[in-house]
Design an enzyme around this catalytic site. Structure first.
Site, PDB file in Angstrom:
ATOM      1  N   SER A  79       0.854  -1.186   0.000  1.00 20.74           N
ATOM      2  CA  SER A  79       0.000   0.000   0.000  1.00 20.74           C
ATOM      3  C   SER A  79       0.885   1.228   0.000  1.00 20.74           C
ATOM      4  CB  SER A  79      -0.891   0.005   1.249  1.00 20.74           C
ATOM      5  OG  SER A  79      -1.513   1.264   1.437  1.00 20.74           O
TER       6      SER A  79
ATOM      7  N   TYR B  20      -1.750  -0.284  10.456  1.00 17.60           N
ATOM      8  CA  TYR B  20      -1.761  -0.636   9.032  1.00 17.60           C
ATOM      9  C   TYR B  20      -0.457  -0.225   8.365  1.00 17.60           C
ATOM     10  CZ  TYR B  20      -3.436  -0.562   4.157  1.00 17.60           C
ATOM     11  OH  TYR B  20      -3.592  -0.756   2.800  1.00 17.60           O
TER      12      TYR B  20
END
Length: 319
Positions: free
Chosen positions: A145, A158
């Site tokens: 990501s 995350y």
């Protein structure tokens, strides 16, 4: 005269493919001629994923597996190899999105994120590598990501896990140079998969949903998930290294690399503007519950594209 090609289809294993992006990656691999195996933790979701794949015109085998459990991943790879053939392509897509300020985040949030999005790619790669080394070929990919290049406020567990995943994937590629095995690190920005309905929200949960869900849903900010999945699979099969998928990911990665101090200052300002958590509240709810609590027609309109994606890609809840 050209003889018919009766060679077996190469086997592709996609971890975290019961819904959303992983399911679309599995579809693209099947369309590219692979016998596709999908795995995830939820058996019911996997059953629906197989039905969805069949509706698209592709067969898929589904196996329940927790990518955080390295023994389970090793057993899965052994079983797939025995019944389907050697795993030629392994893609890790499994993930969890936890949204909330540090004051509402617990050690458990970090452990969950690291188990799935750091240990998951490691476990999958280490499980398929012996067979790939023996054959002298293979494709390994990790969907990371932009949060693995730029640590975004209210997404600290995350981002922590994704940074580690990027480091592992890029380092693994270097370690395997010249072996015939390629490793692709995929760095997308926001994609319209419908995953906002399964995001885990803590702190002021409704307020966190109100900013996160539109960002994961609106055009210009997020990319069409089908287009993103197609780009990812092309990159993996071509053996490319690090691939940034969305325009915002490309810009964000470059700006952070060229001006890290400025980037940190801007993100610090963003953090101040985001919702504050009620004191001592670390309760976590999924996006669909936060959505119901918020009950905002404006946010509903802003998330229209994401909600439609959820319906198409097995992200909606069924009871």
């Amino acid at each position: 005269m050209t003889l018919p090609d009766d060679s077996p289809q190469p086997v592709a294993l996609v971890a975290g493919a019961s819904r959303g992006l992983g399911l679309l990656v599995a579809r693209e691999l099947a369309a590219a001629g692979h016998r596709t195996v999908i795995c995830a933790r939820d058996a019911a979701e996997l059953d629906r994923a197989v039905e969805t794949m069949a509706g698209w015109g592709y067969a898929a085998r589904a196996e329940v597996c927790d990518v955080a459990d390295h023994l389970a991943v090793e057993r899965l790879v052994d079983e797939v190899t025995r019944q389907e053939g050697p795993v030629e392509v392994a893609v890790h897509v499994a993930g969890v999105i936890q949204v909330g300020p540090l004051t509402a985040v617990t050690r458990g949030h970090f452990e969950q994120a690291l188990d799935i999005m750091t240990w998951g790619p490691i476990n999958l790669a280490l499980a398929v590598l012996p067979g790939m080394r023996e054959r002298g070929r293979g494709r390994i990919a990790t969907v990371a990501s932009i949060g693995g290049l730029v640590s975004v406020p209210h997404l600290l567990p995350y981002s922590t896990a994704k940074f580690a995943a990027v480091g592992f994937s890029q380092g693994l590629r270097s370690e395997l140079a010249g072996t015939g095995i390629t490793v692709t690190t995929i760095v997308p920005g926001l994609m319209r998969t419908g995953s906002h309905l399964h995001a885990q929200l803590t702190g002021d949960q409704a307020a966190e949903y109100a900013w996160f869900a539109p960002g994961a849903s609106m055009p210009l900010i997020s990319i069409d998930a089908e287009r993103a999945a197609a780009q990812m699979v092309r990159a993996v099969l071509a053996g490319r290294g690090t691939v940034l998928i969305t325009p915002l990911a490309k810009v964000g990665g470059r700006v952070a690399g060229l001006a890290p101090a400025t980037t940190a200052a801007v993100l610090g300002l963003v953090a101040r503007l985001l919702p504050k958590a009620p004191p001592g509240d670390t309760a976590t709810v999924e996006g669909h519950e936060a959505r119901a609590r918020l009950d905002s027609p404006v946010v509903e309109r802003l998330t229209t594209w994401g909600t439609r994606a959820a319906e198409r890609f097995n992200e909606t809840l069924r009871h």
